[in-house]
Motif scaffolding. Structure first.
Motif, short mmCIF file in Angstrom:
data_model
loop_
_atom_site.label_atom_id
_atom_site.label_comp_id
_atom_site.label_asym_id
_atom_site.label_seq_id
_atom_site.Cartn_x
_atom_site.Cartn_y
_atom_site.Cartn_z
N SER A 232 0.86 -1.19 0.00
CA SER A 232 0.00 0.00 0.00
C SER A 232 0.89 1.23 0.00
N PRO A 233 0.83 2.10 -1.02
CA PRO A 233 1.71 3.28 -1.06
C PRO A 233 1.64 4.15 0.18
N PRO A 234 0.45 4.51 0.71
CA PRO A 234 0.44 5.32 1.93
C PRO A 234 1.11 4.62 3.11
N THR A 235 0.89 3.33 3.25
CA THR A 235 1.52 2.58 4.33
C THR A 235 3.03 2.56 4.16
N ALA A 236 3.50 2.39 2.92
CA ALA A 236 4.95 2.39 2.66
C ALA A 236 5.58 3.71 3.04
N VAL A 237 4.94 4.81 2.67
CA VAL A 237 5.47 6.14 3.03
C VAL A 237 5.51 6.30 4.54
N GLY A 238 4.46 5.87 5.23
CA GLY A 238 4.44 5.95 6.68
C GLY A 238 5.51 5.10 7.32
N MET A 239 5.75 3.91 6.76
CA MET A 239 6.80 3.04 7.29
C MET A 239 8.18 3.68 7.15
N VAL A 240 8.44 4.30 6.00
CA VAL A 240 9.74 4.96 5.80
C VAL A 240 9.90 6.12 6.78
N LEU A 241 8.85 6.89 6.97
CA LEU A 241 8.92 7.99 7.93
C LEU A 241 9.18 7.47 9.34
N ASP A 242 8.58 6.34 9.67
CA ASP A 242 8.83 5.74 10.98
C ASP A 242 10.27 5.25 11.10
N TYR A 243 10.79 4.66 10.02
CA TYR A 243 12.19 4.21 10.06
C TYR A 243 13.13 5.38 10.29
N VAL A 244 12.86 6.48 9.59
CA VAL A 244 13.69 7.67 9.76
C VAL A 244 13.56 8.21 11.18
#
Length: 500
Positions: A332-344
């Protein structure tokens, strides 16, 4: 006389390449069915057994080779087949192994069975999960969904309960649920020619793209996903609309079919505003849209309200939709973006909170995108009112613009949804196959999605969580950087809904 080996005069010879591809795809379908029996989503098998069992390597090999052959053959003929009949027969041939295979690519059919059982026992499936309900087949359900209320509409729960009543034991219930899904696919097959003809798209190409797609055979037929029922009702309702625009009673019937589709899965609701555009006969004005679209709305509300009351479940299914996003995957693109932000954020000592925020923003964006798509479709049709002697052109453009708009609305829904599963790609696929002039942009993602799952229901996205999230986020940024400026500069004559 006709010589030996020489076809009779007037006969059309099927190209050797097409015949070869037909049987390449069939071999692929057979390998997938065999993989299902070796290590598929069988009732007694555990999730992810494919990685731990002795026959795991064989299962993976069969599955990957079969998927490659089936997807490659479908892709090779994406621009057209020898004939419409040939496309139907080949899609049917590829579906035959799926009909006798165990559930493939997902264990959702066992969730359907347990939800139908719970409803039949007088338990509200929207209040408790199937484990709490005491379903005797709960061990076959994927662990993540055992404590989750049903996210489906009351119409489908009635069908699931019917399957339990007729099927008896789990295997019988799965067979009935598969027959229901096959009925939905057959309904799609019946409606495709009329919709493609109305939109000015080659029928044989539409049939091929929609029915021969590996996602349809693996997930809608073998997997028995209820998306097949939703799509069948959706296309039938749209076909009635484009055949009988401006006629109240047929539009009420069409609205009822669309309402039943929403009563299976709420996703279908995004198509309704575009169906209202297809319902108009003659000049496009806001008054005509409200008038003819109003008949659709009457049918939709009657059907949806009727099935909610008849089931005794009311609107409890709306609340069940909230739990469908429990799964977090980068597909899911929104979930992927959120995951990357969480990783950062975690690199700097932060706590993971971005995924739900980005998902909420994506849903808000979806509302805006749907409104823009509808307005552009409306504007494209409205512009034809201002040019003399364009009545014929307007009537020809109406179904194409409406169907294309509905397909794009489903694309936006899939892309911006909190969760993505491979079979979700079939939502826009069947409409775009019948309405879009260019196909690679939606055929390629469907081909890629065919490789996302294993026969036992294991999602390969879980194996590459961080890398996948980074790649998907990069694609989102690239798509935004490429598409937004072009969208901003686009003119009405070059819009996706242009009548040219």
């Amino acid at each position: 006389m006709t010589g030996a080996g020489v076809p009779p005069r007037g006969a059309v010879r099927t190209p050797v390449r097409a015949v070869a591809l037909r049987y390449v795809g069939f071999v692929g379908a057979v390998l997938l069915a065999v993989a299902g029996y070796v290590g598929g989503a069988l009732p007694g098998a555990t999730l992810e057994r494919v990685w731990h069992a002795a026959d795991g390597p064989l299962t993976v090999l069969l599955w990957l080779v079969g998927t490659g052959l089936l997807t490659g053959a479908w892709w090779a003929l994406r621009h057209g087949t020898p004939s419409t009949g040939w496309a139907y027969r080949t899609a049917g041939l590829w579906s035959m192994p799926m009909l006798v295979a165990p559930p493939l690519g997902s264990r959702d059919v066992y969730s359907y069975a347990c939800q139908g059982w719970a409803y039949g026992q007088g338990v509200d499936p929207y209040a408790v999960g199937v484990a709490v309900a005491g379903c005797p087949w709960v061990d076959a359900v994927a662990p993540i969904w055992r404590d989750t209320p049903a996210p489906y509409g009351p119409g489908f729960l009635l069908l699931a309960a019917l399957a339990v009543a007729f099927g008896g034991e789990l295997v019988g219930v799965v067979v009935v649920l598969r027959l229901i899904a096959v009925a939905g696919v057959l309904l799609v097959a019946v409606c495709l020619p009329g919709l493609a003809q109305a939109a000015g798209v080659p029928i044989r190409r539409a049939v091929w793209l929609a029915l021969a797609c590996p996602l349809v055979g693996v997930h809608l037929v073998a997997g028995a996903h209820n998306d097949a029922v939703m799509l069948g009702l959706l296309l039938l309702g749209l076909l009635v609309v484009v055949r009988f625009p401006g006629r109240p009673w047929p539009l009420v019937v069409a609205g009822a079919l669309l309402g039943l589709a929403v009563g299976v899965k709420a996703t279908a609701v995004v198509v309704l505003p575009f169906a209202a555009l297809a319902a108009v006969l003659g000049r496009f004005t806001m008054r005509s849209v409200l008038r003819d679209g109003g008949w659709l709305a009457v049918g939709t509300l009657l059907a949806l309200g009727g099935v909610s009351v008849f089931s005794g479940l009311g609107l409890g299914w709306v609340g069940g939709l909230r739990r469908s996003g429990d799964l977090e995957q980068w597909t899911s693109p929104p979930t992927a973006v959120g995951m990357v932000l969480d990783y950062v954020g975690e690199l700097f000592g932060g706590r993971p909170v971005a995924v739900p925020v980005v998902r909420t923003l994506a849903l808000a964006l979806l509302v805006v995108v749907l409104a823009v798509l509808w307005w552009r479709a409306w504007s494209a049709l409205r512009a034809l009112n201002d040019v003399r002697r364009r009545v014929v052109r307007l009537e020809a453009a109406r179904p194409r613009v409406a169907l294309l708009g509905a397909g794009l609305a489903l694309v936006a829904t899939v892309v911006l949804a909190p969760v993505f599963h491979p079979w979700y790609a079939t939502w826009p696929l069947v409409l775009l196959a019948a309405a879009a002039t260019r196909t690679t942009w939606f055929v390629l993602p469907c081909a890629a999605a065919a490789f996302l799952t294993m026969p036992d229901g294991t999602n390969l996205a879980r194996l590459v969580k961080a890398p996948g999230a980074l790649v998907m986020t990069g694609l989102v940024v690239a798509a935004a950087g490429w598409g937004v400026p072009r969208l901003w500069r686009s003119r009405a004559s070059r819009a996706p809904f242009s009548s040219r």
